[in-house]
Design an enzyme around this catalytic site. Structure first.
Site, PDB file in Angstrom:
ATOM      1  N   ASP A 112     -36.419  29.688  43.209  1.00  0.00           N
ATOM      2  CA  ASP A 112     -37.024  28.383  43.507  1.00  0.00           C
ATOM      3  C   ASP A 112     -36.172  27.612  44.518  1.00  0.00           C
ATOM      4  OD1 ASP A 112     -38.852  26.322  43.314  1.00  0.00           O
ATOM      5  OD2 ASP A 112     -37.959  25.464  41.514  1.00  0.00           O
ATOM      6  N   ARG A 168     -42.014  24.348  55.490  1.00  0.00           N
ATOM      7  CA  ARG A 168     -41.733  25.032  54.211  1.00  0.00           C
ATOM      8  C   ARG A 168     -41.616  26.546  54.376  1.00  0.00           C
ATOM      9  NH1 ARG A 168     -42.497  22.956  49.510  1.00  0.00           N
ATOM     10  NH2 ARG A 168     -43.246  24.949  48.730  1.00  0.00           N
ATOM     11  N   HIS A 184     -39.228  30.003  52.942  1.00  0.00           N
ATOM     12  CA  HIS A 184     -39.629  31.294  52.361  1.00  0.00           C
ATOM     13  C   HIS A 184     -39.014  32.436  53.172  1.00  0.00           C
ATOM     14  CE1 HIS A 184     -42.140  29.195  49.647  1.00  0.00           C
ATOM     15  NE2 HIS A 184     -43.083  28.884  50.499  1.00  0.00           N
ATOM     16  N   LEU A 200     -32.053  51.499  39.945  1.00  0.00           N
ATOM     17  CA  LEU A 200     -32.563  50.166  39.585  1.00  0.00           C
ATOM     18  C   LEU A 200     -34.098  50.101  39.694  1.00  0.00           C
ATOM     19  CD1 LEU A 200     -32.014  47.036  39.147  1.00  0.00           C
ATOM     20  CD2 LEU A 200     -31.981  46.867  41.645  1.00  0.00           C
ATOM     21  N   GLU A 243     -30.907  34.808  27.725  1.00  0.00           N
ATOM     22  CA  GLU A 243     -29.970  33.729  28.038  1.00  0.00           C
ATOM     23  C   GLU A 243     -30.432  33.066  29.335  1.00  0.00           C
ATOM     24  OE1 GLU A 243     -27.435  32.685  26.145  1.00  0.00           O
ATOM     25  OE2 GLU A 243     -28.078  34.178  24.682  1.00  0.00           O
TER      26      GLU A 243
END
Ligand code: FPP
Length: 279
Positions: free
Chosen positions: A35, A48, A52, A146, A223
């Site tokens: 964010d 904006r 991004h 991964l 967490e």
């Protein structure tokens, strides 16, 4: 973990942080709410979409660092079911950036044995985006390092609704609808993330204290780590700091922790009973 240390020189930035991380207590699954792109751009008087675009570098860094650490799964919130409410031009730029990322990064993903998976309501994506996404997912499907889950047109509530509907559909097809019993395991196996452990660590950038409809089922005992850093500024250092903070946490899953808990509880119970005995 070894690969991360090998990529760093003693004394180099992040060397001390990386040394301080306990390889035996790494999270198996890290999820990130990326964010702050818009605010990053706004602070620079940029549109904006520039935020991004600047968010792609940190995606690369997070993927590379998690792969080197030996983290098993990284889930990135790239586009929510609510993000369609944004101006059309912004949404289109996000699709363009996703296509750019897939094209640019595919060789690197292959080289590092990284598998890509997309989670969300993918049928609603523009056809070309969907094709390129499917192709990248297919191309990396045999990789065993991964796993990167890209959450695209993703909503946590939508995911649970989709899981329940798929359970109903299966039960209708195999004729077990009358006796169907739904339990937590059944729902978990029908989520988009069925093959993944739940996230151990959820990171959110830009300081907002919200979950924003992300992995609602899976984060029951994750967490949480919120940093004020805006996503385009998120570096390997930020990720390693999040990991160090995570390793300080005492994960109790609603139970108790620490040696001697049983003895302590027993003696507390005995003194409580003694105090209740008539004198
Ligand atoms: C939230 O910031 C970010 C998004 C909705 C999009 C995330 C996209 C990227 C990081 C671009 C590249 C990603 C991939 C996977 C190629 P925001 O726009 O809500 O920021 P704000 O809260 O400051 O307005």
């Amino acid at each position: 973990m070894k690969a991360l240390l090998e990529a760093l020189q003693p004394g180099e930035k992040d060397w001390d942080l990386a040394q301080a991380i306990d390889p035996a207590r790494l999270p198996a699954h890290i999820a990130i709410i990326m964010d702050g792109n818009g605010r990053w751009a706004g602070r620079r008087f940029l549109p904006r979409v520039a935020g991004h675009k600047a968010g792609i570098g940190p995606v690369r860094t997070a993927v590379e660092t998690c792969a080197r650490l030996g983290v098993k799964v990284l889930t990135l919130y790239a586009f929510s079911v609510e993000n369609w409410k944004r101006p059309r031009a912004e949404v289109e730029t996000l699709w363009r950036l996703l296509r750019y990322y897939l094209k640019q990064e595919l060789p690197e993903l292959q080289k590092n044995d990284i598998r890509l998976q997309a989670i969300g309501r993918l049928d609603a994506l523009p056809a070309q985006v969907r094709r390129e996404l499917d192709a990248a997912v297919d191309a990396t499907s045999a990789n065993r390092g991964l796993l990167v889950n890209l959450a695209i047109n993703y909503g946590g509530r939508a995911e649970i609704v989709d899981a329940v509907n798929s359970i109903l559909e299966m039960a209708r097809l195999d004729g077990s609808i009358q006796t169907l019993k739904i339990d937590e395991d059944l729902i978990a196996t029908c989520l988009y993330t069925a093959s993944c452990p739940d996230p151990d660590l959820l990171i959110r950038t830009s300081g907002e204290m919200r979950i924003s409809n992300f992995l609602l089922w899976q984060i029951a005992y994750s967490e949480l780590y919120v940093t004020d850093t805006l996503w385009p500024d998120f570096t390997r250092t930020d990720l390693l700091q999040a990991l160090l903070e995570y390793q300080k946490r005492d994960r109790r899953y609603g139970g108790l922790s620490g040696a001697g808990v049983d003895t302590e509880a027993k003696s507390a119970e005995e003194s409580l009973l003694a105090s209740l005995r008539p004198s």
